[in-house]
Design an enzyme around this catalytic site. Structure first.
Site, short mmCIF file in Angstrom:
data_model
loop_
_atom_site.label_atom_id
_atom_site.label_comp_id
_atom_site.label_asym_id
_atom_site.label_seq_id
_atom_site.Cartn_x
_atom_site.Cartn_y
_atom_site.Cartn_z
N LYS A 270 9.08 -5.45 2.12
CA LYS A 270 8.53 -4.23 1.66
C LYS A 270 9.40 -3.36 1.52
CE LYS A 270 4.40 -6.37 1.93
NZ LYS A 270 3.81 -6.98 0.80
N HIS A 290 3.70 -5.14 -6.20
CA HIS A 290 3.16 -5.90 -5.16
C HIS A 290 2.43 -7.13 -5.86
CE1 HIS A 290 0.45 -6.06 -1.09
NE2 HIS A 290 1.64 -7.01 -1.04
N SER A 312 -2.90 -6.20 0.34
CA SER A 312 -2.41 -7.04 1.59
C SER A 312 -3.54 -7.98 2.06
CB SER A 312 -1.87 -6.37 2.72
OG SER A 312 -0.60 -5.52 2.20
N CYS A 314 -5.45 -10.04 0.53
CA CYS A 314 -6.83 -10.14 -0.35
C CYS A 314 -6.41 -11.20 -1.28
CB CYS A 314 -6.75 -8.78 -1.09
SG CYS A 314 -7.56 -7.45 -0.14
N ASP A 337 3.98 -12.67 -3.56
CA ASP A 337 3.93 -11.11 -3.08
C ASP A 337 4.56 -10.06 -3.71
OD1 ASP A 337 2.74 -10.00 -0.78
OD2 ASP A 337 4.77 -9.20 -0.39
P1 GTP Z 1 -0.50 -10.31 1.93
O1 GTP Z 1 0.27 -11.64 2.26
O2 GTP Z 1 -0.92 -9.66 3.00
O3 GTP Z 1 -0.34 -9.48 0.94
O4 GTP Z 1 -1.92 -11.23 1.59
P2 GTP Z 1 -2.28 -12.02 0.18
O5 GTP Z 1 -2.66 -11.01 -0.84
O6 GTP Z 1 -1.57 -12.94 0.03
O7 GTP Z 1 -3.67 -12.85 0.72
P3 GTP Z 1 -3.89 -14.37 1.04
O8 GTP Z 1 -3.91 -15.26 -0.09
O9 GTP Z 1 -3.14 -14.59 2.21
O10 GTP Z 1 -5.46 -14.35 1.47
C1 GTP Z 1 -5.87 -13.46 2.58
C2 GTP Z 1 -7.36 -14.04 3.00
O11 GTP Z 1 -8.12 -13.72 1.94
C3 GTP Z 1 -7.12 -15.27 3.58
O12 GTP Z 1 -7.99 -15.27 4.72
C4 GTP Z 1 -8.01 -16.09 2.39
O13 GTP Z 1 -8.26 -17.32 2.97
C5 GTP Z 1 -8.88 -15.27 1.72
N1 GTP Z 1 -8.96 -15.57 0.48
C6 GTP Z 1 -7.86 -15.61 -0.53
N2 GTP Z 1 -8.56 -16.07 -1.74
C7 GTP Z 1 -9.85 -16.05 -1.45
C8 GTP Z 1 -10.93 -16.24 -2.55
O14 GTP Z 1 -10.71 -16.57 -3.46
N3 GTP Z 1 -12.14 -16.09 -1.84
C9 GTP Z 1 -12.39 -15.93 -0.62
N4 GTP Z 1 -13.66 -15.67 -0.21
N5 GTP Z 1 -11.37 -15.59 0.19
C10 GTP Z 1 -10.15 -15.80 -0.21
C1 SPV Z 2 1.30 -7.22 3.13
O1 SPV Z 2 1.11 -6.45 4.14
O2 SPV Z 2 1.18 -7.20 2.19
C2 SPV Z 2 2.44 -8.38 3.57
C3 SPV Z 2 2.83 -8.67 5.02
O3 SPV Z 2 2.87 -9.23 2.74
S1 SPV Z 2 4.10 -7.97 5.46
O4 SPV Z 2 5.39 -8.50 5.03
O5 SPV Z 2 3.93 -7.58 6.90
O6 SPV Z 2 3.97 -6.53 4.93
MN MN Z 3 1.93 -8.44 0.84
#
Ligand code: GTP
Ligand code: SPV
Ligand code: MN
Length: 649
Positions: A270, A290, A312, A314, A337
């Site tokens: 980040k 992002h 994040s 989501c 990411d």
């Molecule tokens: P960061 O790494 O923080 O940036 O997060 P990210 O945007 O990569 O989110 P990630 O894909 O890790 O999902 C975060 C949470 O959302 C997890 O617990 C997933 O299981 C949930 N999730 C992801 N996609 C979906 C979806 O299509 N539907 C639902 N209900 N939950 C989802």
């Molecule tokens: C986020 O928070 O969007 C992440 C995890 O991808 S961290 O690397 O802790 O920022």
């Molecule tokens: Mn992220």
């Protein structure tokens, strides 16, 4: 190896911010004495290019580590660091898998700390918009150079006493690619070294490519010199009271103190790729976002690339490696990411993933939701704050059907024989840190130096009410407005408490390197250059909830149905119709073949007038209060346009 040979300290070292502070408080003799006493235990200072060597010496003078280890990135080095971490009780092996490790942090250090993240520029307005009188700004934290100098001076001198300082040369993007950028991180955490080795390309090859070129200066300390007054919790030294994550754009410098976790300590992610990256991108005419990047191929073999910004936790990682439920479709992953994107000579927007690994949210990941992630993490992975099973495996919420029912679970907090019902087994922001190359669906072009051509940009967030499954922007400007107006329910990725709907424009609120108003102008300017194939812009919401408080859309692999519609819209297929908020799918335009869950599509696309009137008001308030005079007129016009269309709904 060997001691640093320094007979004199040059009067004119390239002066990083931190050093200005330090030298003001130090005599030259004291500095020389510190340097002479340094012990290089791995690597050779004499072989470092002068600029790198100066940076390392400078950090050593200030932080006074007991030893210096210059990382070569080799397997041997990695193995010995992991062994050392195991011996120190920082990580333990998960014997069920190959080279997998579990770290548990001090429960006070589990996520990014946005309130302690600062950008320091001489002029405040370069960094953040001036909020309306009496309103607290929420679009980033600025600190004056003077105050930051004092803060750093209060923290860094002597902060590595008794510890080894590791020097990590790393490349964001494939080593040597014209789109890549290099950083050098000095850290007193071997856990950070092992994680940076997964998340970036690091080691000797980066130094070879860098030569005596410029790099991003990244300094990190857990902020607990030895001996510690109190022993660390979970063998995880950190200093939450004094945590600060500071960026000094003028110097291409990052100074992070007090936290070992994620975005606070893996400074390529980040801090570099987004905060400093967005500034460099503005200056050089490109975008640092992002966003995940994926390739999607339809049953006819037509392939498109898509970039998507969700806040994040989501759904980026999940979408980036999705296993499509529709037969004949294929999704391939470029990144989960961060996207660095620029228009090429032919006017196509090309994206690279600057990272080499995934630092993914563990809870919710399972064979049914994200089988590709589950396959990726079975070797060479560092897990942090997940639960463990008595048969040497990992566990978190969502894996209930995928663990041996006879095995016992120990929660991340150390609760043995953990049972569902009380506190979660894994921390909600527990993560896996795993090499991207291990993901079974990496795109053949994921490391291509030119990047992949982007056909569509998707924004999205967690919107329990009112926001439909998908809609399309009328044009680029409207799309930029949609990004600016993004809101989402808060998650555990940062320190926010409770589930409140927060504004998170472009999913970048915690990551803007400069004034959000200027960021919007930069996005709008993309349209002003001739001969550009601007990607179409969309907004999705997998998280709308019904009256029963359950998600209305099954999500995960079923999201391909939405991507299918998006791909058809990119082909100018006549499958959309105008609505007040944008173009939505015509009735029956979303392919629901084979969908086993019953989904109320009318409800999922319903646009309640009162909700959208309220939304317009809320966005108006946000823009007025937070972006104030820095809001570009075009975004103001777009909001007025939405307000008028909603009136007529
Ligand atoms: P960061 O790494 O923080 O940036 O997060 P990210 O945007 O990569 O989110 P990630 O894909 O890790 O999902 C975060 C949470 O959302 C997890 O617990 C997933 O299981 C949930 N999730 C992801 N996609 C979906 C979806 O299509 N539907 C639902 N209900 N939950 C989802
Ligand atoms: C986020 O928070 O969007 C992440 C995890 O991808 S961290 O690397 O802790 O920022
Ligand atoms: Mn992220």
């Amino acid at each position: 190896m060997g001691r640093i040979e320094t007979t004199s300290v040059p009067e004119q070292l390239p002066v990083t911010f931190l050093k200005q502070a330090r030298l003001a408080h130090s005599t030259k003799t004291a500095v020389e004495a510190n340097l002479a006493s340094l012990n290089v235990i791995h690597g050779d200072m004499d072989k470092l290019a002068p600029k790198v060597r100066n940076y390392v010496e400078e950090n050593a003078m200030i932080c006074q580590p007991s030893a210096i280890h210059i990382c070569d990135g080799s397997e041997t080095e990695n193995t010995s660091l992991l062994k050392m971490l195991e011996k120190e009780g920082v990580i333990k092996p998960l014997s069920k898998y190959e080279n997998c490790w579990l770290a548990k942090t001090d429960p006070a250090d589990v996520a990014r700390v946005e309130s302690k993240t600062f950008i320091s520029t001489p002029k405040k307005r370069d960094t953040i918009p001036t909020p309306k009188d009496g309103v607290k700004g929420t679009l980033g934290n600025w600190m004056s150079p003077e105050k930051l100098q004092n803060s750093l001076n209060d923290r860094f001198p002597g902060c590595m006493k008794g510890r080894t300082m590791y020097v990590i040369p790393f490349s964001m993007g494939p080593v040597g690619s014209p789109l890549s950028k290099i950083g050098v991180q000095c850290t007193d955490s071997a856990y950070v070294v092992a994680s940076m080795r997964v998340m970036t390309r690091m080691g000797q090859k980066v130094l070879d490519t860098l030569g005596n070129g410029d790099f991003i200066n990244a300094l990190h300390s857990v902020g607990q010199p030895l001996p510690m007054a109190k022993p660390p919790v979970n063998n995880w030294p950190c200093n939450p009271e004094k945590t600060i994550v500071a960026h000094i754009p003028e110097n291409n410098e990052i100074c992070s103190f007090g936290s070992g976790y994620g975005g606070n300590s893996l400074l390529g992610k980040k801090c570099f790729a987004l905060r400093l990256g967005s500034i460099i991108a503005r200056d050089e005419g490109w975008l640092a976002e992002h966003m995940l990047i994926l390739g999607i191929t339809n049953p006819q073999g037509q392939k498109k690339y898509v970039a998507a910004a969700f806040p994040s936790a989501c759904g980026k990682t999940n979408l980036a490696m999705m296993n499509p439920s529709l037969p004949g479709w294929k999704v391939e992953c470029v990144g989960d990411d961060i996207a660095w994107m620029r228009f090429d000579d032919e006017g196509r927007l090309r994206a690279i993933n600057p990272e080499a690994g995934f630092f993914g949210v563990a809870p919710g990941t399972s064979d049914s939701t994200n089988p590709n992630a589950m396959k990726t993490v079975r070797s060479n992975t560092i897990f942090t704050n997940v639960a463990e099973t008595s048969d040497g495996g990992f566990f978190w919420e969502g894996m209930e059907n995928e663990v041996d029912p006879n095995s016992k679970i120990t929660s991340w907090l150390g609760e043995e024989n953990w049972k569902a019902g009380g506190k979660p087994a894994a921390h909600p922001n527990s993560r896996f840190c795993t090499p991207a190359a291990q993901c079974p669906i990496m795109d053949p072009l994921w490391e291509d130096a030119k990047g992949v051509p982007i056909d569509a940009i998707i924004f999205g967030g967690r919107r329990p009410k009112g926001v439909p499954l998908v809609y399309e922007a009328f044009n680029w400007r409207h799309g930029v407005f949609m990004g600016a107006a993004m809101r989402s329910e808060s998650t555990a990725a940062a320190e926010h408490k409770g589930k409140v709907i927060m504004h998170d424009p472009f999913a970048m609120r915690p990551f803007f390197g400069y004034n959000f108003g200027d960021y919007l102008k930069h996005w709008l300017s993309m349209e002003q250059k001739p001969n550009r194939h601007l990607p179409k812009i969309f907004h999705v919401n997998w998280f709308r909830k019904g009256d029963d408080n359950k998600f209305m859309w099954p999500g995960f692999g079923e999201n391909v149905r939405v991507l299918d519609w998006i791909c058809r819209r990119v082909n100018n297929d006549d499958c959309g119709k105008d609505s007040a908020i944008g173009i939505i799918p015509k009735t029956d335009a979303i392919n629901l073949d084979g969908l086993t869950d019953s989904v109320d599509m009318d409800a999922i696309f319903n646009l309640p007038k009162d909700f959208w009137q309220q939304e317009v008001k809320e966005i108006r308030k946000y823009f007025d209060e937070q972006v104030n005079v820095d809001l570009p007129d075009e975004i103001d016009n777009q909001l007025n346009g939405l307000r008028e269309r909603v009136k007529k709904m």
